[in-house]
Design a protein around this motif. Structure first.
Motif, PDB file in Angstrom:
ATOM      1  N   ALA A 110       0.939  -1.263  -0.375  1.00 37.66           N
ATOM      2  CA  ALA A 110       0.196   0.306   0.243  1.00 37.66           C
ATOM      3  C   ALA A 110       0.747   1.182   0.336  1.00 37.66           C
ATOM      4  O   ALA A 110       2.102   1.613  -0.122  1.00 37.66           O
ATOM      5  CB  ALA A 110      -1.101   0.388   1.345  1.00 37.66           C
ATOM      6  N   LEU A 111       0.592   2.706  -0.596  1.00 35.01           N
ATOM      7  CA  LEU A 111       1.224   3.428  -0.796  1.00 35.01           C
ATOM      8  C   LEU A 111       0.167   4.253  -0.098  1.00 35.01           C
ATOM      9  O   LEU A 111      -1.015   4.638  -0.555  1.00 35.01           O
ATOM     10  CB  LEU A 111       1.672   4.375  -1.653  1.00 35.01           C
ATOM     11  CG  LEU A 111       1.888   4.856  -1.849  1.00 35.01           C
ATOM     12  CD1 LEU A 111       3.329   5.093  -1.198  1.00 35.01           C
ATOM     13  CD2 LEU A 111       2.330   5.807  -3.701  1.00 35.01           C
ATOM     14  N   GLN A 112       0.013   5.246   1.282  1.00 34.56           N
ATOM     15  CA  GLN A 112      -0.303   5.821   2.066  1.00 34.56           C
ATOM     16  C   GLN A 112       0.229   7.469   1.391  1.00 34.56           C
ATOM     17  O   GLN A 112       1.207   7.484   1.816  1.00 34.56           O
ATOM     18  CB  GLN A 112      -0.182   5.850   2.981  1.00 34.56           C
ATOM     19  CG  GLN A 112      -0.872   7.471   3.877  1.00 34.56           C
ATOM     20  CD  GLN A 112      -2.378   7.550   3.721  1.00 34.56           C
ATOM     21  OE1 GLN A 112      -3.921   6.112   3.560  1.00 34.56           O
ATOM     22  NE2 GLN A 112      -3.811   8.131   3.777  1.00 34.56           N
ATOM     23  N   MET A 113      -0.378   8.567   0.803  1.00 35.96           N
ATOM     24  CA  MET A 113      -0.621   9.554   0.509  1.00 35.96           C
ATOM     25  C   MET A 113      -0.747  11.058   1.288  1.00 35.96           C
ATOM     26  O   MET A 113      -1.781  10.704   0.714  1.00 35.96           O
ATOM     27  CB  MET A 113      -0.286   9.786  -1.366  1.00 35.96           C
ATOM     28  CG  MET A 113       0.255   8.635  -2.443  1.00 35.96           C
ATOM     29  SD  MET A 113      -0.200   8.184  -4.017  1.00 35.96           S
ATOM     30  CE  MET A 113      -1.938   8.405  -4.242  1.00 35.96           C
ATOM     31  N   ASN A 114       0.064  11.579   1.458  1.00 39.29           N
ATOM     32  CA  ASN A 114      -0.316  12.594   2.162  1.00 39.29           C
ATOM     33  C   ASN A 114      -0.344  13.636   1.433  1.00 39.29           C
ATOM     34  O   ASN A 114       1.013  13.938   1.055  1.00 39.29           O
ATOM     35  CB  ASN A 114      -0.424  12.771   3.513  1.00 39.29           C
ATOM     36  CG  ASN A 114      -0.885  11.398   4.608  1.00 39.29           C
ATOM     37  OD1 ASN A 114      -2.038  10.190   4.549  1.00 39.29           O
ATOM     38  ND2 ASN A 114      -0.003  10.331   5.530  1.00 39.29           N
TER      39      ASN A 114
END
Length: 119
Positions: free
Chosen positions: A78-82
């Protein structure tokens, strides 16, 4: 191995998105899983990667904003992008490399998912 990516979409500047990628089977000896992105007219570049041992690597442009994680039991990354910026707009591709006991080093790509950040 087939990689199925999901989670892209349209978001405003400063918003967040989470990309997910699922592999169709367990890897024999995963070297890394990661995310690349390609904006129109530009080359495909590494965004973030995580090795089989859990070491992470990020492009300078996303450090402190994006977080990559892997669930080896579920064969997912997963890639959490903030704090998304318009320059993050691109097609994001899931990538995986494994060492196959017979075929050696193999590389796989997902189908790509569009991320659009509006200003």
């Amino acid at each position: 191995v087939q990689l199925q990516a999901s989670g892209g979409g349209l978001v405003q500047t400063g918003g967040s998105l989470r990309l997910s990628c699922a592999a169709s089977r367990r890897f024999f000896n995963i070297r890394h899983m990661g995310w690349y992105r390609q904006a129109p007219g530009k080359q495909r570049d590494l965004v973030a990667a995580i090795t089989g041992g859990g070491t992470t690597n990020y492009a300078d442009s996303v450090k402190g904003r994006f977080t990559i994680s892997r669930d080896s039991a579920k064969n997912t990354v997963a890639l959490q992008m903030n704090s998304l910026k318009p320059e993050d707009t691109a097609v994001y591709y899931c990538n995986a490399k494994e060492t196959h006991p017979i075929s050696g080093l193999l590389e796989y790509w997902g189908q790509g998912t569009q991320v659009t950040v509006s200003s």
